[in-house]
Design a protein around this motif. Structure first.
Motif, PDB file in Angstrom:
ATOM      1  N   UNK A 201       0.830  -1.207   0.000  1.00  0.00           N
ATOM      2  CA  UNK A 201       0.000   0.000   0.000  1.00  0.00           C
ATOM      3  C   UNK A 201       0.864   1.256   0.000  1.00  0.00           C
ATOM      4  N   UNK A 202       1.963   1.247   0.758  1.00  0.00           N
ATOM      5  CA  UNK A 202       2.855   2.417   0.780  1.00  0.00           C
ATOM      6  C   UNK A 202       3.421   2.693  -0.601  1.00  0.00           C
ATOM      7  N   UNK A 203       3.843   1.650  -1.286  1.00  0.00           N
ATOM      8  CA  UNK A 203       4.414   1.832  -2.620  1.00  0.00           C
ATOM      9  C   UNK A 203       3.373   2.375  -3.583  1.00  0.00           C
ATOM     10  N   UNK A 204       2.178   1.806  -3.552  1.00  0.00           N
ATOM     11  CA  UNK A 204       1.126   2.254  -4.469  1.00  0.00           C
ATOM     12  C   UNK A 204       0.748   3.702  -4.195  1.00  0.00           C
ATOM     13  N   UNK A 205       0.605   4.064  -2.922  1.00  0.00           N
ATOM     14  CA  UNK A 205       0.206   5.430  -2.570  1.00  0.00           C
ATOM     15  C   UNK A 205       1.249   6.445  -3.030  1.00  0.00           C
ATOM     16  N   UNK A 206       2.525   6.072  -2.985  1.00  0.00           N
ATOM     17  CA  UNK A 206       3.567   6.997  -3.437  1.00  0.00           C
ATOM     18  C   UNK A 206       3.581   7.159  -4.941  1.00  0.00           C
ATOM     19  N   UNK A 207       3.195   6.124  -5.677  1.00  0.00           N
ATOM     20  CA  UNK A 207       3.401   6.119  -7.121  1.00  0.00           C
ATOM     21  C   UNK A 207       2.156   6.425  -7.943  1.00  0.00           C
ATOM     22  N   UNK A 208       0.989   6.225  -7.394  1.00  0.00           N
ATOM     23  CA  UNK A 208      -0.222   6.419  -8.197  1.00  0.00           C
ATOM     24  C   UNK A 208      -0.450   7.910  -8.463  1.00  0.00           C
ATOM     25  N   UNK A 209      -0.992   8.251  -9.634  1.00  0.00           N
ATOM     26  CA  UNK A 209      -1.398   9.638  -9.879  1.00  0.00           C
ATOM     27  C   UNK A 209      -2.458  10.072  -8.870  1.00  0.00           C
ATOM     28  N   UNK A 210      -2.469  11.347  -8.524  1.00  0.00           N
ATOM     29  CA  UNK A 210      -3.346  11.828  -7.457  1.00  0.00           C
ATOM     30  C   UNK A 210      -4.823  11.614  -7.767  1.00  0.00           C
ATOM     31  N   UNK A 211      -5.224  11.634  -9.037  1.00  0.00           N
ATOM     32  CA  UNK A 211      -6.641  11.533  -9.387  1.00  0.00           C
ATOM     33  C   UNK A 211      -7.089  10.098  -9.630  1.00  0.00           C
ATOM     34  N   UNK A 212      -6.204   9.128  -9.445  1.00  0.00           N
ATOM     35  CA  UNK A 212      -6.515   7.734  -9.756  1.00  0.00           C
ATOM     36  C   UNK A 212      -6.701   6.952  -8.461  1.00  0.00           C
ATOM     37  N   UNK A 213      -7.767   6.178  -8.391  1.00  0.00           N
ATOM     38  CA  UNK A 213      -8.011   5.305  -7.248  1.00  0.00           C
ATOM     39  C   UNK A 213      -7.596   3.876  -7.599  1.00  0.00           C
ATOM     40  N   UNK A 214      -7.540   3.043  -6.592  1.00  0.00           N
ATOM     41  CA  UNK A 214      -7.106   1.656  -6.827  1.00  0.00           C
ATOM     42  C   UNK A 214      -7.765   0.727  -5.826  1.00  0.00           C
TER      43      UNK A 214
END
Length: 201
Positions: A175-188
């Motif tokens: 989750x930490x890795x995804x939160x750092x790398x995902x674009x701000x407007x994109x959910x997952x």
């Protein structure tokens, strides 16, 4: 007694091995003495004086000689790897094994080029968690039509799927890795497969 001694096999090695030869010191190259003007080359005092200076500089010159191995990802010490990662814009968790750190730093140019894309996140997760078999499913889509009006905004999202159930530490690290790398407007959504064949979201 002499017959017993003479009965030894030829070439038999002694019980103790000979010490390994010391690596050549940088001063053996006479890198300073070889560059002296001709007037000083034949001076015994000058040769001994500059030679002693070369021996004092041996540790520094040896470090410079091995500089490539000190900063190259396959051979660099762990603290240098983490420093290089910060220079290259990588955020490496402290609990990551050194082998993972090496792969992240080695692939830093490609990670930077593909950052913000599904392929970039897929590569980062593969390098960060090589044993977890994580998959990234991009939910993006393209709308084609003759209507000149702007299309209705769509939800941007993607799914990260783990083939096996994750423990709390693995889930938190992913989750930490995804939160750092995902674009701000994109959910997952992080989806885990359970032993019974179901999924946990």
């Amino acid at each position: 007694m002499s017959s017993a001694l003479n009965g030894r096999e030829a070439g038999q090695q002694p019980d103790h091995a000979a010490p390994a030869p010391a690596p050549p010191a940088a001063s053996n190259r006479a890198y300073l003495r070889a560059g002296l003007p001709a007037a000083y080359v034949e001076s015994d005092f000058t040769q001994r004086f500059v030679g002693s200076l070369e021996r004092q500089l041996d540790p520094i010159v040896a470090t410079l000689d091995s500089l490539v191995s000190l900063i190259s990802p396959p051979t660099a010490p762990e603290h240098v790897l983490r420093l290089e990662g910060s220079w290259l814009g990588l955020v490496i968790d402290e609990d990551q094994p050194v082998g993972v750190c090496r792969e992240l730093v080695r692939n830093a140019p490609e990670l930077g080029r593909r950052r913000g894309t599904a392929g970039g996140l897929r590569l980062l997760l593969e390098l960060s968690f090589p044993a977890l078999q994580l998959e990234v499913e991009d939910g993006g889509r393209v709308t084609i039509g003759d209507d000149a009006r702007s299309p209705q905004p769509t939800r941007h999202e993607f799914v990260v799927r783990a083939r096996h159930a994750l423990d709390a530490n693995q889930r938190e690290a992913i989750t930490r890795v995804i939160e750092r790398e995902r674009p701000a407007h994109v959910t997952y959504t992080l989806v885990e497969s359970t032993r019974a064949g179901g999924v946990v979201r």
